[in-house]
Design a protein around this motif. Structure first.
Motif, PDB file in Angstrom:
ATOM      1  N   GLU A  31      21.645  41.654 -67.414  1.00 30.69           N
ATOM      2  CA  GLU A  31      20.790  41.145 -66.341  1.00 30.69           C
ATOM      3  C   GLU A  31      19.397  40.809 -66.860  1.00 30.69           C
ATOM      4  O   GLU A  31      18.810  39.797 -66.454  1.00 30.69           O
ATOM      5  N   LEU A  32      18.872  41.621 -67.771  1.00 36.83           N
ATOM      6  CA  LEU A  32      17.565  41.311 -68.358  1.00 36.83           C
ATOM      7  C   LEU A  32      17.638  40.023 -69.159  1.00 36.83           C
ATOM      8  O   LEU A  32      16.752  39.171 -69.049  1.00 36.83           O
ATOM      9  N   ARG A  33      18.676  39.866 -69.942  1.00 40.22           N
ATOM     10  CA  ARG A  33      18.823  38.637 -70.722  1.00 40.22           C
ATOM     11  C   ARG A  33      18.941  37.419 -69.805  1.00 40.22           C
ATOM     12  O   ARG A  33      18.380  36.359 -70.088  1.00 40.22           O
ATOM     13  N   GLU A  34      19.652  37.558 -68.710  1.00 39.42           N
ATOM     14  CA  GLU A  34      19.780  36.447 -67.756  1.00 39.42           C
ATOM     15  C   GLU A  34      18.433  36.126 -67.118  1.00 39.42           C
ATOM     16  O   GLU A  34      18.059  34.952 -66.992  1.00 39.42           O
ATOM     17  N   ALA A  35      17.688  37.161 -66.727  1.00 45.85           N
ATOM     18  CA  ALA A  35      16.368  36.939 -66.118  1.00 45.85           C
ATOM     19  C   ALA A  35      15.439  36.235 -67.108  1.00 45.85           C
ATOM     20  O   ALA A  35      14.731  35.295 -66.743  1.00 45.85           O
ATOM     21  N   TRP A  36      15.466  36.659 -68.364  1.00 42.71           N
ATOM     22  CA  TRP A  36      14.628  36.042 -69.393  1.00 42.71           C
ATOM     23  C   TRP A  36      15.019  34.581 -69.581  1.00 42.71           C
ATOM     24  O   TRP A  36      14.159  33.707 -69.720  1.00 42.71           O
ATOM     25  N   ILE A  71      12.906  38.858 -62.806  1.00 38.71           N
ATOM     26  CA  ILE A  71      12.106  37.647 -62.995  1.00 38.71           C
ATOM     27  C   ILE A  71      10.712  37.851 -62.413  1.00 38.71           C
ATOM     28  O   ILE A  71       9.712  37.498 -63.039  1.00 38.71           O
ATOM     29  N   ASP A  72      10.632  38.450 -61.225  1.00 35.24           N
ATOM     30  CA  ASP A  72       9.330  38.710 -60.605  1.00 35.24           C
ATOM     31  C   ASP A  72       8.467  39.623 -61.472  1.00 35.24           C
ATOM     32  O   ASP A  72       7.258  39.409 -61.592  1.00 35.24           O
ATOM     33  N   LEU A  73       9.087  40.628 -62.079  1.00 39.25           N
ATOM     34  CA  LEU A  73       8.327  41.541 -62.939  1.00 39.25           C
ATOM     35  C   LEU A  73       7.884  40.858 -64.219  1.00 39.25           C
ATOM     36  O   LEU A  73       6.794  41.129 -64.734  1.00 39.25           O
ATOM     37  N   LEU A  74       8.716  39.974 -64.747  1.00 43.28           N
ATOM     38  CA  LEU A  74       8.404  39.315 -66.010  1.00 43.28           C
ATOM     39  C   LEU A  74       7.470  38.126 -65.865  1.00 43.28           C
ATOM     40  O   LEU A  74       6.784  37.751 -66.808  1.00 43.28           O
TER      41      LEU A  74
END
Length: 71
Positions: free
Chosen positions: A32-37, A62-65
């Motif tokens: 999920e992190l890789r997808e958000a990135w 995504i909002d956090l990043l």
């Protein structure tokens, strides 16, 4: 499985400990992190591939990043 500090650093590189803690608190997985990135850094390409829009947890990442330039 929830993401680890090492997995976060492997995707983002060296980053703020507060952000790492916030990302870990989401309960998100490494995938999920890789997808958000990927969405954050190339959403047009992902949409062109016909991929569905990000789910709730990925959107939270995504909002956090996505740091505002004004901050």
């Amino acid at each position: 499985m929830a993401i680890t500090r090492e997995e976060i650093v492997s995707v983002l590189g060296p980053t703020d400990e507060t952000l790492i803690a916030e990302l870990m608190a989401t309960g998100a997985s490494f995938e999920e992190l890789r997808e958000a990135w990927a969405w954050l850094n190339g959403d047009e390409a992902l949409m062109g591939e016909g991929r569905p829009l990000p789910g709730t947890r990925v959107a939270e990442l995504i909002d956090l990043l996505d740091v505002d330039e004004e901050d």
